[in-house]
Design an enzyme around this catalytic site. Structure first.
Site, PDB file in Angstrom:
ATOM      1  N   LEU A 151      45.007 107.931  67.427  1.00  0.00           N
ATOM      2  CA  LEU A 151      44.428 107.712  68.765  1.00  0.00           C
ATOM      3  C   LEU A 151      45.352 106.780  69.536  1.00  0.00           C
TER       4      LEU A 151
ATOM      5  N   ALA B  21      47.504 107.728  61.329  1.00  0.00           N
ATOM      6  CA  ALA B  21      48.807 107.346  60.750  1.00  0.00           C
ATOM      7  C   ALA B  21      49.334 106.013  61.278  1.00  0.00           C
ATOM      8  N   GLY B  22      48.669 105.488  62.299  1.00  0.00           N
ATOM      9  CA  GLY B  22      49.089 104.196  62.819  1.00  0.00           C
ATOM     10  C   GLY B  22      48.381 103.035  62.154  1.00  0.00           C
TER      11      GLY B  22
ATOM     12  N   VAL C 105      49.349 113.583  59.089  1.00  0.00           N
ATOM     13  CA  VAL C 105      48.526 112.437  58.716  1.00  0.00           C
ATOM     14  C   VAL C 105      47.800 111.956  59.961  1.00  0.00           C
TER      15      VAL C 105
ATOM     16  N   TYR D 187      28.319 104.464  58.801  1.00  0.00           N
ATOM     17  CA  TYR D 187      29.576 104.683  58.080  1.00  0.00           C
ATOM     18  C   TYR D 187      29.306 105.368  56.737  1.00  0.00           C
TER      19      TYR D 187
ATOM     20  N   LYS E 158      30.691 109.002  55.529  1.00  0.00           N
ATOM     21  CA  LYS E 158      31.564 109.140  54.361  1.00  0.00           C
ATOM     22  C   LYS E 158      30.907 110.010  53.276  1.00  0.00           C
TER      23      LYS E 158
HETATM   24  C1  LIG Z   1      30.255 100.405  42.159  1.00  0.00           C
HETATM   25  C2  LIG Z   1      29.846  99.050  42.578  1.00  0.00           C
HETATM   26  C3  LIG Z   1      29.687  98.999  44.100  1.00  0.00           C
HETATM   27  C4  LIG Z   1      29.062  97.698  44.540  1.00  0.00           C
HETATM   28  C5  LIG Z   1      28.796  97.714  46.017  1.00  0.00           C
HETATM   29  C6  LIG Z   1      30.117  97.611  46.762  1.00  0.00           C
HETATM   30  C7  LIG Z   1      29.966  98.215  48.145  1.00  0.00           C
HETATM   31  C8  LIG Z   1      30.885  97.545  49.141  1.00  0.00           C
HETATM   32  C9  LIG Z   1      32.303  98.002  48.948  1.00  0.00           C
HETATM   33  C10 LIG Z   1      32.834  98.536  50.248  1.00  0.00           C
HETATM   34  C11 LIG Z   1      34.295  98.953  50.076  1.00  0.00           C
HETATM   35  C12 LIG Z   1      34.725 100.006  51.026  1.00  0.00           C
HETATM   36  C13 LIG Z   1      34.685  99.553  52.481  1.00  0.00           C
HETATM   37  C14 LIG Z   1      35.517 100.511  53.272  1.00  0.00           C
HETATM   38  O1  LIG Z   1      34.941 101.762  53.417  1.00  0.00           O
HETATM   39  C15 LIG Z   1      36.004  99.969  54.593  1.00  0.00           C
HETATM   40  C16 LIG Z   1      34.909  99.353  55.384  1.00  0.00           C
HETATM   41  O2  LIG Z   1      33.899  99.932  55.634  1.00  0.00           O
HETATM   42  S1  LIG Z   1      35.243  97.735  55.845  1.00  0.00           S
HETATM   43  C17 LIG Z   1      33.697  97.222  56.561  1.00  0.00           C
HETATM   44  C18 LIG Z   1      32.680  96.916  55.474  1.00  0.00           C
HETATM   45  N1  LIG Z   1      31.492  96.385  56.117  1.00  0.00           N
HETATM   46  C19 LIG Z   1      30.595  95.609  55.484  1.00  0.00           C
HETATM   47  O3  LIG Z   1      30.682  95.340  54.300  1.00  0.00           O
HETATM   48  C20 LIG Z   1      29.475  95.035  56.349  1.00  0.00           C
HETATM   49  C21 LIG Z   1      29.586  93.543  56.311  1.00  0.00           C
HETATM   50  N2  LIG Z   1      28.490  92.908  57.058  1.00  0.00           N
HETATM   51  C22 LIG Z   1      28.620  92.618  58.379  1.00  0.00           C
HETATM   52  O4  LIG Z   1      29.584  92.964  59.037  1.00  0.00           O
HETATM   53  C23 LIG Z   1      27.488  91.832  58.996  1.00  0.00           C
HETATM   54  O5  LIG Z   1      26.707  91.283  57.948  1.00  0.00           O
HETATM   55  C24 LIG Z   1      26.571  92.687  59.884  1.00  0.00           C
HETATM   56  C25 LIG Z   1      26.086  93.914  59.155  1.00  0.00           C
HETATM   57  C26 LIG Z   1      27.318  93.062  61.163  1.00  0.00           C
HETATM   58  C27 LIG Z   1      25.323  91.848  60.248  1.00  0.00           C
HETATM   59  O6  LIG Z   1      25.762  90.605  60.762  1.00  0.00           O
HETATM   60  P1  LIG Z   1      24.712  89.414  60.955  1.00  0.00           P
HETATM   61  O7  LIG Z   1      25.461  88.274  61.527  1.00  0.00           O
HETATM   62  O8  LIG Z   1      23.507  89.948  61.637  1.00  0.00           O
HETATM   63  O9  LIG Z   1      24.224  89.036  59.489  1.00  0.00           O
HETATM   64  P2  LIG Z   1      25.099  88.266  58.369  1.00  0.00           P
HETATM   65  O10 LIG Z   1      26.519  88.685  58.405  1.00  0.00           O
HETATM   66  O11 LIG Z   1      24.778  86.793  58.438  1.00  0.00           O
HETATM   67  O12 LIG Z   1      24.455  88.874  57.035  1.00  0.00           O
HETATM   68  C28 LIG Z   1      23.068  88.567  56.707  1.00  0.00           C
HETATM   69  C29 LIG Z   1      23.004  88.515  55.204  1.00  0.00           C
HETATM   70  O13 LIG Z   1      23.321  89.815  54.680  1.00  0.00           O
HETATM   71  C30 LIG Z   1      24.426  89.698  53.789  1.00  0.00           C
HETATM   72  N3  LIG Z   1      25.266  90.896  53.892  1.00  0.00           N
HETATM   73  C31 LIG Z   1      25.717  91.455  55.030  1.00  0.00           C
HETATM   74  N4  LIG Z   1      26.485  92.524  54.759  1.00  0.00           N
HETATM   75  C32 LIG Z   1      26.527  92.612  53.405  1.00  0.00           C
HETATM   76  C33 LIG Z   1      27.173  93.523  52.499  1.00  0.00           C
HETATM   77  N5  LIG Z   1      27.927  94.545  52.953  1.00  0.00           N
HETATM   78  N6  LIG Z   1      27.030  93.346  51.175  1.00  0.00           N
HETATM   79  C34 LIG Z   1      26.257  92.321  50.718  1.00  0.00           C
HETATM   80  N7  LIG Z   1      25.586  91.401  51.527  1.00  0.00           N
HETATM   81  C35 LIG Z   1      25.756  91.580  52.854  1.00  0.00           C
HETATM   82  C36 LIG Z   1      25.174  88.472  54.216  1.00  0.00           C
HETATM   83  O14 LIG Z   1      25.950  87.977  53.156  1.00  0.00           O
HETATM   84  C37 LIG Z   1      24.029  87.563  54.604  1.00  0.00           C
HETATM   85  O15 LIG Z   1      23.483  87.021  53.430  1.00  0.00           O
HETATM   86  P3  LIG Z   1      22.970  85.493  53.427  1.00  0.00           P
HETATM   87  O16 LIG Z   1      21.779  85.503  54.381  1.00  0.00           O
HETATM   88  O17 LIG Z   1      22.619  85.229  52.015  1.00  0.00           O
HETATM   89  O18 LIG Z   1      24.101  84.678  53.955  1.00  0.00           O
HETATM   90  N1  LIG Z   2      40.327  99.718  54.398  1.00  0.00           N
HETATM   91  C1  LIG Z   2      39.358  99.989  53.533  1.00  0.00           C
HETATM   92  O1  LIG Z   2      38.811  99.102  52.839  1.00  0.00           O
HETATM   93  C2  LIG Z   2      38.874 101.417  53.361  1.00  0.00           C
HETATM   94  C3  LIG Z   2      38.135 101.721  52.224  1.00  0.00           C
HETATM   95  C4  LIG Z   2      37.654 103.036  52.070  1.00  0.00           C
HETATM   96  C5  LIG Z   2      37.945 104.002  53.014  1.00  0.00           C
HETATM   97  N2  LIG Z   2      38.661 103.655  54.088  1.00  0.00           N
HETATM   98  C6  LIG Z   2      38.947 104.725  55.057  1.00  0.00           C
HETATM   99  O2  LIG Z   2      40.358 104.931  55.100  1.00  0.00           O
HETATM  100  C7  LIG Z   2      40.731 105.435  56.390  1.00  0.00           C
HETATM  101  C8  LIG Z   2      41.835 104.559  56.967  1.00  0.00           C
HETATM  102  O3  LIG Z   2      41.294 103.273  57.129  1.00  0.00           O
HETATM  103  P1  LIG Z   2      42.225 101.971  57.312  1.00  0.00           P
HETATM  104  O4  LIG Z   2      41.719 100.942  56.406  1.00  0.00           O
HETATM  105  O5  LIG Z   2      43.653 102.375  57.289  1.00  0.00           O
HETATM  106  O6  LIG Z   2      41.797 101.560  58.786  1.00  0.00           O
HETATM  107  P2  LIG Z   2      42.689 101.136  60.033  1.00  0.00           P
HETATM  108  O7  LIG Z   2      41.725 100.648  61.042  1.00  0.00           O
HETATM  109  O8  LIG Z   2      43.826 100.302  59.597  1.00  0.00           O
HETATM  110  O9  LIG Z   2      43.301 102.554  60.508  1.00  0.00           O
HETATM  111  C9  LIG Z   2      42.498 103.542  61.087  1.00  0.00           C
HETATM  112  C10 LIG Z   2      43.378 104.294  62.067  1.00  0.00           C
HETATM  113  O10 LIG Z   2      42.628 105.371  62.612  1.00  0.00           O
HETATM  114  C11 LIG Z   2      42.888 105.440  63.989  1.00  0.00           C
HETATM  115  N3  LIG Z   2      41.766 106.082  64.684  1.00  0.00           N
HETATM  116  C12 LIG Z   2      40.562 105.542  64.947  1.00  0.00           C
HETATM  117  N4  LIG Z   2      39.812 106.417  65.625  1.00  0.00           N
HETATM  118  C13 LIG Z   2      40.571 107.525  65.803  1.00  0.00           C
HETATM  119  C14 LIG Z   2      40.347 108.762  66.444  1.00  0.00           C
HETATM  120  N5  LIG Z   2      39.194 109.023  67.064  1.00  0.00           N
HETATM  121  N6  LIG Z   2      41.346 109.674  66.447  1.00  0.00           N
HETATM  122  C15 LIG Z   2      42.529 109.408  65.837  1.00  0.00           C
HETATM  123  N7  LIG Z   2      42.804 108.248  65.213  1.00  0.00           N
HETATM  124  C16 LIG Z   2      41.819 107.327  65.194  1.00  0.00           C
HETATM  125  C17 LIG Z   2      43.065 103.998  64.424  1.00  0.00           C
HETATM  126  O11 LIG Z   2      43.775 103.907  65.640  1.00  0.00           O
HETATM  127  C18 LIG Z   2      43.823 103.415  63.235  1.00  0.00           C
HETATM  128  O12 LIG Z   2      45.204 103.477  63.413  1.00  0.00           O
HETATM  129  C19 LIG Z   2      39.455 105.412  57.226  1.00  0.00           C
HETATM  130  O13 LIG Z   2      38.877 106.710  57.232  1.00  0.00           O
HETATM  131  C20 LIG Z   2      38.542 104.446  56.475  1.00  0.00           C
HETATM  132  O14 LIG Z   2      37.177 104.732  56.695  1.00  0.00           O
HETATM  133  C21 LIG Z   2      39.150 102.407  54.314  1.00  0.00           C
END
Ligand SMILES: CCCCCCCCCCCCC[C@@H](O)CC(=O)SCCNC(=O)CCNC(=O)[C@H](O)C(C)(C)COP(=O)(O)OP(=O)(O)OC[C@H]1O[C@@H](n2cnc3c(N)ncnc32)[C@H](O)[C@@H]1OP(=O)(O)O
Ligand SMILES: NC(=O)c1ccc[n+]([C@@H]2O[C@H](COP(=O)([O-])OP(=O)(O)OC[C@H]3O[C@@H](n4cnc5c(N)ncnc54)[C@H](O)[C@@H]3O)[C@@H](O)[C@H]2O)c1
Length: 234
Positions: free
Chosen positions: A41, A17-18, A14, A167, A171
């Site tokens: 990592l 795994a951390g 895995v 991202y 993916k």
């Molecule tokens: C089948 C139906 C699907 C429907 C869509 C669902 C998709 C999302 C599901 C994702 C699940 C899996 C996630 C998983 O893989 C693990 C991760 O990837 S966790 C990380 C997820 N990251 C995000 O969602 C990005 C979130 N956004 C940010 O971090 C920041 O907005 C950033 C991009 C860094 C920009 O920051 P900044 O400060 O410059 O701007 P704001 O945060 O103020 O945002 C400006 C406005 O944009 C809106 N916004 C930002 N991101 C999103 C988003 N992802 N979805 C919707 N709207 C978003 C934010 O709300 C602000 O709006 P407003 O001006 O009205 O306040």
């Molecule tokens: N959490 C969510 O919402 C979500 C949703 C969809 C997919 N995923 C995916 O699931 C997987 C696990 O995510 P999570 O939520 O457990 O995140 P997490 O941040 O809890 O765990 C990720 C782990 O990967 C390790 N890692 C990062 N870079 C590495 C590298 N270069 N080599 C080896 N290890 C490394 C980190 O140290 C950490 O322990 C990721 O691929 C993420 O993209 C997460």
């Protein structure tokens, strides 16, 4: 009780795994009888996962037991090759189950995203899976063993997500890599599948602004994000 023995002869590698999902996967695989090679990592985090599994090998340099921890950066070619060598040296066989959980985010709108943030996310999330899949499959093929590779993608790879062009691309790439690897590996008895979770409550989502989490959670039928353990009946 029967399910406890479902994986008793399996060795599972895995990565990540951390972390949240990788640790939960490791716990579940061990509960079903597998020996777990927990790689991360963050070596300390991998050792903590092994400690939770109750196996020796949780201390750095400890002898391999039922489970063992390994430190490696999946984006580094030499590190991944060394990882597979170490796992085989420790358990005297290649892993028959491989779950690629290692992954990162570097979220930013495309208009402002740095090349470094693009490169790093692709390197870990996509190239890392290329390297681990290739090294694991090579080990299985050369030993004539069947296997099952599971690559963790994300729903974002299918539907996109604001702030995640890097991202989402990584993916989506995992999906295409997995579908192709499945076609190539099948003749060797190796299955290859990807899983596309939605939001799961792990450290990875801690940086997501609350207003965004609220927005997305509102679209989830259960009205909440998932938990790594699955929580099917919660
Ligand atoms: C089948 C139906 C699907 C429907 C869509 C669902 C998709 C999302 C599901 C994702 C699940 C899996 C996630 C998983 O893989 C693990 C991760 O990837 S966790 C990380 C997820 N990251 C995000 O969602 C990005 C979130 N956004 C940010 O971090 C920041 O907005 C950033 C991009 C860094 C920009 O920051 P900044 O400060 O410059 O701007 P704001 O945060 O103020 O945002 C400006 C406005 O944009 C809106 N916004 C930002 N991101 C999103 C988003 N992802 N979805 C919707 N709207 C978003 C934010 O709300 C602000 O709006 P407003 O001006 O009205 O306040
Ligand atoms: N959490 C969510 O919402 C979500 C949703 C969809 C997919 N995923 C995916 O699931 C997987 C696990 O995510 P999570 O939520 O457990 O995140 P997490 O941040 O809890 O765990 C990720 C782990 O990967 C390790 N890692 C990062 N870079 C590495 C590298 N270069 N080599 C080896 N290890 C490394 C980190 O140290 C950490 O322990 C990721 O691929 C993420 O993209 C997460």
């Amino acid at each position: 009780m029967a399910s406890q023995l479902r994986l008793r002869s399996a060795l599972a590698l895995v990565t990540g795994a951390g972390g949240g999902i990788g640790r939960a996967v490791s716990v579940r695989l061990a509960a079903e009888g597998a020996a777990v090679a927990a790689c991360d990592l963050d070596g300390a985090a991998a050792r903590e996962t092994v400690r939770l599994l109750g196996g020796p090998g949780s201390e750095e340099g400890a002898p391999c037991g039922a489970h063992a921890a390994f430190q490696a950066d999946v984006s580094e070619t030499r590190a991944v090759r060394r990882l597979l060598e170490q796992v085989q040296a420790c358990f005297s066989r290649p892993p028959s189950v491989v779950v690629s959980c290692a992954g990162i985010t570097r979220d930013e709108f495309l208009l402002h995203m740095s090349e470094d943030d693009w490169d790093r996310v692709i390197a870990v999330n996509l190239k890392g899976i290329f390297l681990v899949n290739q090294a694991a499959a090579q080990a299985l093929v050369s030993s004539g063993c069947p296997g099952s590779i599971i690559n963790i993608s994300s729903i974002v790879g299918k539907v996109g997500n604001m702030g995640q062009t890097n991202y989402a691309a990584s993916k989506a790439g995992v999906i295409g890599l997995t579908q192709t690897a499945a076609r190539e590996f099948g003749r060797h008895g190796i299955r290859c599948n990807s899983v596309l979770p939605g939001f799961i409550k792990t450290p990875m989502i801690q940086k997501v602004p609350q207003k965004v989490l609220d927005k997305v959670t509102g679209m989830i039928p259960m009205g909440r994000v998932g938990d790594p353990e699955g929580g099917l009946f919660m």
